[in-house]
Design a protein around this motif. Sequence first.
Motif, short mmCIF file in Angstrom:
data_model
loop_
_atom_site.label_atom_id
_atom_site.label_comp_id
_atom_site.label_asym_id
_atom_site.label_seq_id
_atom_site.Cartn_x
_atom_site.Cartn_y
_atom_site.Cartn_z
N LEU A 109 0.82 -1.22 0.00
CA LEU A 109 0.00 0.00 0.00
C LEU A 109 0.85 1.27 0.00
CD1 LEU A 109 -2.83 -1.00 2.51
CD2 LEU A 109 -2.99 -0.82 0.01
N GLY A 110 2.15 1.10 -0.22
CA GLY A 110 3.04 2.25 -0.17
C GLY A 110 2.72 3.29 -1.23
N GLU A 111 2.61 2.86 -2.49
CA GLU A 111 2.36 3.82 -3.57
C GLU A 111 1.03 4.55 -3.39
OE1 GLU A 111 5.29 0.94 -5.45
OE2 GLU A 111 3.66 0.87 -4.00
N LEU A 112 -0.01 3.82 -3.00
CA LEU A 112 -1.31 4.46 -2.78
C LEU A 112 -1.23 5.47 -1.65
CD1 LEU A 112 -4.33 4.68 -3.39
CD2 LEU A 112 -4.71 2.79 -1.77
N THR A 113 -0.51 5.12 -0.59
CA THR A 113 -0.39 6.01 0.57
C THR A 113 0.31 7.31 0.20
OG1 THR A 113 -0.34 4.12 2.08
CG2 THR A 113 0.48 6.23 2.92
N VAL A 114 1.45 7.20 -0.49
CA VAL A 114 2.17 8.42 -0.83
C VAL A 114 1.42 9.22 -1.89
CG1 VAL A 114 4.41 7.47 -0.17
CG2 VAL A 114 3.69 7.34 -2.55
N PHE A 115 0.71 8.54 -2.80
CA PHE A 115 -0.09 9.26 -3.79
C PHE A 115 -1.10 10.17 -3.09
CE2 PHE A 115 -4.04 9.75 -6.11
CZ PHE A 115 -3.61 10.23 -7.34
N ILE A 116 -1.80 9.61 -2.10
CA ILE A 116 -2.85 10.36 -1.42
C ILE A 116 -2.28 11.46 -0.54
CG2 ILE A 116 -4.69 10.23 0.32
CD1 ILE A 116 -5.26 7.37 -0.73
N PHE A 117 -1.31 11.09 0.30
CA PHE A 117 -0.89 12.02 1.35
C PHE A 117 0.24 12.95 0.96
CE2 PHE A 117 -3.14 8.69 3.69
CZ PHE A 117 -4.01 9.48 4.42
N MET A 118 0.95 12.65 -0.16
CA MET A 118 1.99 13.56 -0.62
C MET A 118 1.61 14.18 -1.96
SD MET A 118 5.47 11.75 0.65
CE MET A 118 6.33 13.31 0.51
N GLY A 119 0.37 13.91 -2.37
CA GLY A 119 -0.18 14.55 -3.56
C GLY A 119 -1.38 15.39 -3.16
N PRO A 120 -2.59 14.86 -3.35
CA PRO A 120 -3.79 15.63 -3.03
C PRO A 120 -3.86 16.18 -1.62
CG PRO A 120 -4.36 13.73 -4.36
CD PRO A 120 -2.90 13.59 -4.05
N ALA A 121 -3.51 15.40 -0.60
CA ALA A 121 -3.67 15.89 0.78
C ALA A 121 -2.86 17.16 1.03
CB ALA A 121 -3.27 14.80 1.78
N ILE A 122 -1.60 17.18 0.59
CA ILE A 122 -0.76 18.36 0.85
C ILE A 122 -1.19 19.53 -0.02
CG2 ILE A 122 1.57 19.30 0.82
CD1 ILE A 122 2.69 16.63 1.45
N VAL A 123 -1.42 19.29 -1.30
CA VAL A 123 -1.79 20.39 -2.20
C VAL A 123 -3.12 21.01 -1.79
CG1 VAL A 123 -2.30 21.06 -4.58
CG2 VAL A 123 -0.50 19.37 -4.12
N ILE A 124 -4.11 20.17 -1.56
CA ILE A 124 -5.43 20.67 -1.18
C ILE A 124 -5.38 21.34 0.19
CG2 ILE A 124 -7.81 19.97 -0.62
CD1 ILE A 124 -7.38 17.66 -2.67
N GLY A 125 -4.64 20.74 1.13
CA GLY A 125 -4.51 21.34 2.45
C GLY A 125 -3.82 22.69 2.39
N SER A 126 -2.77 22.82 1.59
CA SER A 126 -2.06 24.09 1.48
C SER A 126 -2.93 25.14 0.81
CB SER A 126 -0.77 23.89 0.67
OG SER A 126 0.07 22.97 1.30
N TYR A 127 -3.71 24.72 -0.17
CA TYR A 127 -4.66 25.66 -0.79
C TYR A 127 -5.65 26.16 0.25
CZ TYR A 127 -8.39 27.59 -3.61
OH TYR A 127 -9.34 28.44 -4.13
#
Length: 312
Positions: free
Chosen positions: A156-174
């Motif tokens: 589940l590594g790739e799925l985890t980093v996709f979610i939390f180092m992609g959308p989660a950070i970008v959307i959260g920073s926005y």
Amino acid sequence: MAEAGAITHGGGARPGAVAVWIQAIRAPSLSAAAIPVLLGVAVAAREGFFSLGRMILALVGAMAIQAGTNLINDYYDFRSGADSEQSLGPSMVIQRGLLSADQLWRGGIVAFAIGALIGLVLVYLCGWPILAIGIPSIAAGYFYTATPVSLAYVALGELTVFIFMGPAIVIGSYFVMAMHFSSSAIWASIPLGFLVAGILHANNIRDIESDTRHGKRTLATILGRLGANYELIALDVAAYATTIVAIIVHAIPWIALAVFITIPRALDQIRIMTRESDPKKLNLGLFRSIQLHMEFGLVMIAAFLIAAFAGW
């Protein structure tokens, strides 16, 4: 901790304490957290929202969580035997006698605590959605390799980093900038999510034989080398394809087509990862993956900033 001039068990002068911890947190890898923060800020800036103070808080908080993830990851990989003196991991401070395993674990907890405290400040300033993003992000970082979940050990590594180092950070920073969510931030985050997943996948391709021996199940060990190569190609293609779709639906500015100047970097990465088998040579492919993510992200950030200044 021993004095800076002490001799390590592998020979040679011991680096200073600051240098050791910079190595332990894998400082160059923190760009994987910084780039999505800056992208979220750039998306918000295009829409007329910006706060320097909140940007700095988001940037430091995200990098602290990434540093904590790196430290805890190394601790549990060492405990499980996945990392040994023969491994090619980027830190290896335990194996080289620079830090003890317990020091690494405590350092990870301190880094997570810093990220959590900054997150609470942002919750106070911006509202509960930051809490809803922050708590799962810290949990994912800790349990990426920590028992009993060990996400990286159950493919589940790739799925985890996709979610939390992609959308989660970008959307959260926005959200930190604008105090609301945006479809543009969601669309902009997806290509970056694919590329950061590609960094991890390149790492897992390099370690495929070692991980198989130690029972660490990653997508690379499950798919085998040929299938893993195809997955890496698919992740890169998906990043560029979703960028085109996002432009077509007017979610991101047309000037974001400039990300295609990074294609030579992607092709170089793919060439190395698909043709080489020596783990030391595959390290260069992993480095190309990191470069691709950074360069793609910086071009996307520039595209949003240009659009903001031009009023597009």
